[in-house]
Design a protein around this motif. Structure first.
Motif, short mmCIF file in Angstrom:
data_model
loop_
_atom_site.label_atom_id
_atom_site.label_comp_id
_atom_site.label_asym_id
_atom_site.label_seq_id
_atom_site.Cartn_x
_atom_site.Cartn_y
_atom_site.Cartn_z
N GLU A 337 43.89 33.37 38.79
CA GLU A 337 43.30 33.38 40.13
C GLU A 337 43.74 32.17 40.94
O GLU A 337 43.97 32.26 42.16
N ASP A 338 43.90 31.03 40.25
CA ASP A 338 44.32 29.80 40.92
C ASP A 338 45.84 29.67 41.03
O ASP A 338 46.34 28.61 41.42
N GLY A 339 46.57 30.71 40.65
CA GLY A 339 48.02 30.68 40.79
C GLY A 339 48.75 29.96 39.67
O GLY A 339 49.93 29.62 39.82
N VAL A 340 48.08 29.71 38.55
CA VAL A 340 48.69 29.01 37.43
C VAL A 340 49.31 30.04 36.49
O VAL A 340 48.61 30.90 35.94
N ARG A 341 50.61 29.98 36.29
CA ARG A 341 51.29 30.92 35.39
C ARG A 341 50.96 30.54 33.95
O ARG A 341 51.26 29.44 33.50
N THR A 342 50.33 31.47 33.24
CA THR A 342 49.70 31.14 31.96
C THR A 342 50.04 32.16 30.89
O THR A 342 50.08 33.38 31.14
N ALA A 356 43.60 40.44 27.44
CA ALA A 356 44.19 40.96 28.68
C ALA A 356 43.20 41.84 29.44
O ALA A 356 43.06 41.73 30.67
N ALA A 357 42.50 42.72 28.72
CA ALA A 357 41.54 43.61 29.38
C ALA A 357 40.39 42.82 29.99
O ALA A 357 39.95 43.11 31.12
N GLY A 358 39.88 41.80 29.27
CA GLY A 358 38.79 40.99 29.80
C GLY A 358 39.21 40.22 31.05
O GLY A 358 38.44 40.11 32.02
N ALA A 359 40.42 39.67 31.04
CA ALA A 359 40.91 38.93 32.21
C ALA A 359 41.08 39.87 33.40
O ALA A 359 40.75 39.52 34.54
N ARG A 360 41.59 41.08 33.15
CA ARG A 360 41.76 42.04 34.25
C ARG A 360 40.40 42.42 34.86
O ARG A 360 40.29 42.57 36.08
N ARG A 361 39.38 42.59 34.02
CA ARG A 361 38.05 42.93 34.55
C ARG A 361 37.52 41.81 35.44
O ARG A 361 36.95 42.06 36.51
N ARG A 362 37.69 40.56 35.00
CA ARG A 362 37.23 39.43 35.81
C ARG A 362 37.99 39.38 37.14
O ARG A 362 37.39 39.14 38.20
N LEU A 363 39.29 39.58 37.09
CA LEU A 363 40.11 39.47 38.30
C LEU A 363 39.85 40.62 39.26
O LEU A 363 40.02 40.47 40.48
N ALA A 364 39.46 41.79 38.75
CA ALA A 364 39.16 42.93 39.62
C ALA A 364 37.99 42.63 40.54
O ALA A 364 37.88 43.21 41.64
N GLU A 365 37.11 41.72 40.12
CA GLU A 365 35.99 41.33 40.96
C GLU A 365 36.42 40.41 42.10
O GLU A 365 35.67 40.22 43.06
N VAL A 366 37.63 39.84 41.98
CA VAL A 366 38.11 38.89 42.97
C VAL A 366 39.01 39.56 44.00
O VAL A 366 38.88 39.35 45.21
N GLY A 367 39.96 40.37 43.53
CA GLY A 367 40.89 41.02 44.44
C GLY A 367 41.57 42.19 43.78
O GLY A 367 41.85 42.15 42.57
N PRO A 368 41.89 43.25 44.51
CA PRO A 368 42.47 44.46 43.90
C PRO A 368 43.87 44.29 43.37
O PRO A 368 44.31 45.07 42.51
N ASP A 369 44.61 43.29 43.84
CA ASP A 369 45.99 43.10 43.41
C ASP A 369 46.12 42.18 42.20
O ASP A 369 47.20 42.10 41.60
N LEU A 370 45.06 41.48 41.85
CA LEU A 370 45.16 40.49 40.79
C LEU A 370 45.23 41.08 39.38
O LEU A 370 45.98 40.57 38.53
N PRO A 371 44.48 42.15 39.06
CA PRO A 371 44.52 42.64 37.67
C PRO A 371 45.90 43.03 37.18
O PRO A 371 46.22 42.84 36.00
N GLU A 372 46.76 43.56 38.06
CA GLU A 372 48.09 43.98 37.61
C GLU A 372 48.99 42.81 37.27
O GLU A 372 50.07 43.00 36.70
N GLN A 373 48.54 41.57 37.55
CA GLN A 373 49.33 40.40 37.21
C GLN A 373 49.07 39.92 35.79
O GLN A 373 49.66 38.94 35.35
N VAL A 374 48.18 40.61 35.05
CA VAL A 374 47.86 40.24 33.67
C VAL A 374 48.21 41.40 32.75
O VAL A 374 47.82 42.54 33.01
N VAL A 375 48.94 41.11 31.66
CA VAL A 375 49.35 42.15 30.71
C VAL A 375 49.17 41.62 29.29
O VAL A 375 48.99 40.42 29.07
N ALA A 376 49.24 42.53 28.33
CA ALA A 376 49.26 42.18 26.91
C ALA A 376 50.68 42.37 26.38
O ALA A 376 51.45 43.18 26.90
N TYR A 377 51.01 41.62 25.34
CA TYR A 377 52.32 41.71 24.69
C TYR A 377 52.10 41.53 23.20
O TYR A 377 51.49 40.55 22.77
N ARG A 378 52.57 42.48 22.41
CA ARG A 378 52.36 42.39 20.96
C ARG A 378 53.37 43.27 20.25
O ARG A 378 54.06 44.10 20.85
N GLY A 379 53.46 43.07 18.93
CA GLY A 379 54.23 43.98 18.11
C GLY A 379 53.59 45.35 18.12
O GLY A 379 52.40 45.51 18.36
#
Length: 848
Positions: A337-342, A356-379
Motif C-alpha cells: 500500500e505504501d509503494g514498497v516492493r516486497t 498472498a490471499a490475506g494481503a489481497r483481502r486487506r488491500l481490497a479494502e483500500v483500493g480496487p487496483d491494489l489486490p492484483e499487485q500481490v501474487v503467490a509463487y511456489r513449486g
C-alpha cells in the motif's frame, strides 16, 4: 525491544527510510518489534578488466554492470582462467555470476586457453577452440528458476558466437537434441545429469569431449542427502568426461557457506582455491526481529469460546500467539500500500497461498487496483506460470509476492525494497540468502523476520545474538553414505563398466558397497570390471531430492492439471478429503491414487482446513556408540522408522477449532536412517517429576518425554544445517530396545544426512538451549513456541511442559561438562558430524 548496546531506535538515524521506518515505528509501539540492527553500507573496490578477457565479453559485461569489475570477481576469474578449480564465497548481490561469466564466455568465444592449456588470448574468433576442439561448459543450479534466470541474463548480454540454452525437465523433447548439438553453454541441474545426460552419454559424446568448465552455482544449496547425491553425480560426470578425454575445471559460488574450500572439495572431489574477500558495494540493510502478539480465543458461531485447537477435551481455551502467516500478510499489505516492493518468504506452499490471499483481502479494502499487485509463487505451478510471475516481479507489475524457497537462490529480482521472512527458514545461510533479495540496486533495504509460534523462532527473536552474531552453519553432506553410493555405483556401472581405478573417486566406502551390490546380484564382476545386471535403468533407483517423484493434481471431470505435490508428502497433503489450495483457490480431494501418482480434486470452499494424523514407530537396527552417564545413556546408530497416515482432523478456517476427525486407510511407509537417542533411569525420572497432578509421576512421564522430544527437534536446526522438516522423533515411557524411558531424534531421509549425528556430537549445548527455550516461554502449559509441534501425529497430546524442563534438568545434570557439544553456541567446524566420518569417528559406516 532488545536492550543490547547499540540497538538503534526504529525511527532514529540509520534506520530504514520512508514507509519502512513507519512500519518499524508501528511495530515498536505495539510491542511486536523485538530487535533492530542496521548493517551499514560498504563502498566497493573496483579494478581494471584483465588483459586476457575477450573484448566482446568485456563490452557486454560493462553494459550489464555499468562499470569496472570488483576485485574479488577478477581474482576468482584469474584462478579459473589459469585452470584452477575455484570457489567464490561472497555476499548476496556481490556479482558472483560475472566471476565465472568472464573466463567461461571468453573461452567459448575462442579466447585464451589459460595457464598451460593454450596461449594467444583473444587470438581466435568465431567457433571457440581449445586444442583444436570446440569448447563447451555446463552451468548447474539447484533450482530451475535460477537456471532460467541465468539464461535470461546471458541472452541479455548477447555475446556474439556464444550459444547458451537450458536443458531441464521443462525442455520439450524436440528441443533437447538441438541443445546437445548446438549449445556451447548448457544450463541444467544435477537431476538432469543423473536422469538424462549421464545415462545417455553416447548422445552427449561431442559435448563431453569438449567439456572445459563446470559451474556449480549456490553451493550451499547442496546439503544433506541431496548434497550427497549431487557429489556422487559430479563424480560420475568427471569419470565420463575423462573417458572422452576432458578434465573440466570446476567453478563454484555461494553467498552463504562456511568453510567454502572444504565444502567445495567434498562436493566435487577435486582440490579448489577459495576466494572469500567480498569487495563489492553493499547498501545499508536494516534487520528487524518481529514477534506477533498474543490473541484471545474467538467465540464460535454459538457465542461460546473455542476450545483448544488440538481438540483435547476438558482443556480451557487459552490465549495464543497470532500466526506468522497472518502477521506477514498484514505486513505485506501495508508495505505494498505504501509503494514498497516486497517479497515475503513463507515456509510452505499452503502458507504462501495464505499470505498472498490475506494481503489481497486487506488491500481490497483500500483500493480496487491494489489486490492484483500481490501474487503467490511456489513449486507445483506449471513452468509457464512460474516464468510469467518472475517477469512480473522484475518489471514491477507485481509489487508484493509471497513465495516459498523456490525464489531464494540467486534469481535476480533487483529493485526490491523489503523482504519478509515468515518463520525461521531452517538455517542462517537461508536467512541471509532471503534477506539478500532486497536492496540489489544499491538502495537501503529492510529485512523483517516474523517469528512463528515455534521453539526456535521464539528463541531467536529473544536472543538476537544467536542469529545476528553468529556465522552461517557448516554445510553437512556425506559422500560416503552407503545409501547414496549404492544406486550411483549401479548407475555408473551401467554408463560404463566400473573398474578398480574408478573406485577411489567415489570414496573409501565404495569398495564395500560394490561387494554388497554383487551379493545382491545388482552388479556382476568380470575380468574387465563390474557390470549392471538388469534391463531397467539404474538411474531410476533413486530420486536425488528424496521426494520419490511427484503426484499430479487433476481437476475431476476435465482432467486439467492444476499442479503437483511431492510423492513423499502426498499421503498427508492430498489424501481423500484433504483441502488443497492452488493459486488462491480452494479444492477438495476426491481420490488419491498412489499407483497412478494422481489426485482428483473438485472446486469447493468448505470453510475448514485439514490436518493429517500419523502414527510412528522406531526400531533400533544397529547401535554404533553408547555413552553412560549415571542415570542417562546416550546412543546413536541406525534405526527403522515406520509411519502411516491414519486419519485427518477438520479444523475451522481462521480459528483452528476441531470440527471432526475421519479415518484413512493408507500404506505404511518405512525409512531406514540414523538417529540419536537418550534414555533415563525410570526411578530418577519419576523422582524428578514428583507426585503432583492426576495419576502422579507415572502419569506425567509420557507427556514430559513427548514435550522434551518436540522441543529438542525444534532447537536442533540451531546447530545443524537443517530444517525442522528434515527431522523426526519418537518418545516413549518404555521402548522395547532400551526397556527405559527413551527419546529418539532421527533424520527424515534414507540413510541419514548427518543432522542427528551433529546433535549427538553437541548434545549438551543442544539440550541446554532446548531447556532454556522451554523454561523461558511465558505460556503456562505449553504452546507452539515451546513444546507443541506442527508435525505431531498425535495432535500434541499428551504434553507436559513443566515435566519436560524437569527431565531436561536431569539430563544436563548427568552429562559431563566440557565434553563434546558443551559449546553453548552450537557452532562447530566445517566438517561436522556425519560429513564423511562414521558415527564412532572411525570412518566406518554400516552398509545398507
Amino acid at each position: 525491544m532488545s536492550a543490547r548496546t547499540g540497538t538503534p531506535d526504529p525511527a532514529g538515524p540509520g534506520a530504514a527510510a520512508g514507509p519502512a521506518r513507519a512500519l518499524l515505528g508501528r511495530g515498536a509501539a505495539t510491542g511486536r518489534l523485538r530487535h533492530v540492527e542496521v548493517l551499514p553500507a560498504r563502498a566497493g573496490e573496483r579494478v581494471p578488466w584483465p588483459g586476457w578477457a575477450d573484448p566482446e565479453v568485456v563490452a557486454a559485461l560493462e553494459r550489464s554492470t555499468g562499470g569496472l569489475p570488483w576485485r574479488h570477481q577478477v581474482e576468482a576469474a584469474e584462478h579459473v582462467r589459469a585452470g584452477r578449480s575455484t570457489v567464490l564465497a561472497a555476499g548476496t548481490a556481490s556479482g558472483k555470476s560475472l566471476a565465472f561469466q568472464l573466463p567461461v564466455l571468453t573461452a567459448l568465444r575462442g579466447g585464451d586457453g589459460g595457464g598451460d592449456r593454450g596461449e594467444g588470448a583473444g587470438a581466435q574468433r568465431g567457433p571457440a577452440r581449445w586444442g583444436g576442439r570446440v569448447c563447451t561448459a555446463l552451468y548447474l543450479s539447484p533450482t530451475k528458476a535460477l537456471a532460467a534466470d541465468q539464461e535470461s541474463r546471458l541472452r541479455a548480454l548477447d555475446v556474439p558466437g556464444v550459444v547458451a540454452a537450458t536443458y531441464d525437465g521443462d525442455t520439450p523433447p524436440e528441443v533437447r537434441r538441438w541443445v546437445r548439438e548446438h549449445a556451447g553453454l548448457v544450463l541444467t541441474n544435477v537431476d538432469m545429469l543423473h536422469r538424462s545426460v549421464l545415462p545417455g552419454h553416447e548422445h552427449w559424446a561431442s559435448f563431453l569431449r569438449r567439456l572445459r568448465y563446470v559451474v556449480v552455482d549456490e553451493l550451499h544449496g547442496y546439503r544433506g542427502v541431496f548434497g550427497s547425491h549431487a557429489a556422487a553425480v559430479l563424480r560420475r560426470l568427471r569419470r565420463l568426461a575423462r573417458r572422452y578425454g576432458a578434465d573440466p575445471v570446476f567453478v563454484l559460488a555461494s553467498a552463504t557457506v562456511a568453510d567454502p574450500a572444504t565444502t567445495a572439495r567434498r562436493l566435487t572431489g577435486v582440490d579448489v582455491v577459495a576466494v572469500t574477500a567480498d569487495t563489492s558495494q553493499r547498501p545499508e540493510l536494516t534487520v528487524a526481529l518481529w514477534e506477533p502478539p498474543m490473541v484471545q480465543p474467538v467465540p464460535d458461531d454459538r457465542g461460546d469460546p473455542l476450545g483448544d485447537p488440538s481438540g483435547a477435551p476438558g482443556r480451557a481455551p487459552a490465549a495464543q500467539r497470532r500466526s506468522a502467516t497472518a502477521e506477514t500478510a498484514d505486513l505485506l499489505a501495508d508495505l505494498v500500500e505504501d509503494g514498497v516492493r516486497t517479497l515475503a518468504f513463507v515456509r510452505s506452499r499452503t502458507g504462501a497461498e495464505s499470505v498472498a490471499a490475506g494481503a489481497r483481502r486487506r488491500l481490497a479494502e483500500v483500493g480496487p487496483d491494489l489486490p492484483e499487485q500481490v501474487v503467490a509463487y511456489r513449486g507445483g505451478y506449471l513452468p509457464e506460470e512460474r516464468r510469467a510471475l518472475e517477469q512480473d516481479l522484475r518489471t514491477g507489475r507485481v509489487r508484493g509476492m509471497a513465495a516459498t524457497r523456490a525464489l531464494e537462490l540467486g534469481v535476480d529480482v533487483a529493485g526490491l525494497d523489503a523482504v519478509l521472512v515468515a518463520g525461521w527458514p531452517g538455517t542462517r545461510a537461508s536467512f541471509w540468502q532471503q534477506l539478500g533479495r532486497a536492496g540489489r540496486r544499491g538502495t537501503p533495504a529492510l529485512g523483517v523476520f516474523v517469528a512463528r509460534d515455534d521453539p526456535l523462532d521464539t528463541f531467536l527473536v529473544h536472543h538476537p545474538e544467536a542469529l545476528l552474531g553468529a556465522g552461517v552453519e557448516a554445510t553437512v553432506l556425506d559422500p560416503d553414505n552407503p545409501y547414496v553410493l549404492a544406486p550411483h555405483l549401479c548407475a555408473a556401472a551401467q554408463e560404463l563398466p566400473l573398474t578398480e581405478e574408478d573406485l577411489p573417486a567415489f570414496g573409501p566406502a565404495a569398495a564395500g558397497v560394490v561387494e554388497l551390490l554383487v551379493q545382491r546380484r545388482l552388479l556382476r564382476r568380470r575380468s574387465t570390471g563390474w557390470y549392471w545386471t538388469r534391463r531397467d535403468r539404474a538411474s531410476d533407483l533413486t530420486d536425488l531430492r528424496g521426494a520419490g517423484g511427484t503426484v499430479r493434481v487433476l481437476e475431476a471431470g476435465t482432467g486439467r492439471v492444476l499442479g503437483t505435490v511431492e510423492a513423499g508428502s502426498a499421503d498427508a497433503q492430498v489424501h481423500r478429503g484433504a483441502v488443497h489450495v492452488h493459486r488462491g483457490e480452494t479444492w477438495v480431494v476426491d481420490e488419491l491414487d498412489l499407483e497412478e501418482s494422481l489426485a482428483l480434486v473438485h472446486r469447493e470452499e468448505p470453510g475448514w482446513t485439514t490436518h493429517a494424523r500419523t502414527s510412528h514407530d522406531v526400531r533400533v537396527l544397529a547401535e554404533d556408540s553408547r555413552a553412560e552417564h549415571g542415570p542417562v545413556t546416550v546412543s546413536r546408530g541406525v534405526v527403522e522408522v515406520t509411519s502411516q497416515v491414519t486419519g485427518f482432523l477438520r479444523r475451522r478456517a481462521g480459528t483452528g477449532q476441531v470440527l471432526g476427525e475421519e479415518p484413512l486407510d493408507l500404506p505404511v511407509r518405512r525409512l531406514r536412517t540414523r538417529a540419536v537417542w537418550w534414555t533415563l533411569d525410570e526411578e530418577v525420572a519419576l523422582g524428578a517429576l514428583g507426585a503432583e497432578g492426576p495419576g502422579g509421576a507415572a502419569a506425567r512421564l509420557p507427556g514430559a518425554l513427548h514435550a522434551a522430544e518436540h522441543a529438542s527437534i525444534g532447537l536442533l536446526p540451531l546447530l545443524a544445517t537443517c530444517d525442522r522438516g528434515d527431522l523426526g522423533g519418537l518418545s516413549t515411557a518404555a521402548h522395547p530396545h532400551t526397556g527405559r524411558p527413551t527419546v529418539f531424534v532421527h533424520d527424515s531421509v534414507p540413510g541419514g544426512a548427518g543432522f542427528a549425528d551433529r546433535g549427538a556430537d553437541r548434545l549438551r549445548g543442544w539440550l541446554a538451549a532446548t531447556r532454556d527455550a522451554v523454561r523461558s516461554c511465558r505460556c503456562e502449559d505449553g504452546c507452539p513456541a515451546c513444546v507443541q509441534s506442527p508435525k505431531c501425529g498425535n495432535g500434541n497430546e499428551p504434553l507436559d511442559k513443566a515435566g519436560a524442563v524437569a527431565v531436561l534438568d536431569v539430563l544436563l545434570a548427568a552429562l559431563p561438562p566440557g565434553g563434546p557439544g558443551d559449546t553453548g553456541s552450537g557452532e562447530g567446524s566445517g566438517e561436522g558430524s556425519g560429513a564423511g566420518s562414521g558415527a564412532d569417528g572411525t570412518g566406518h559406516r554400516p552398509v545398507p
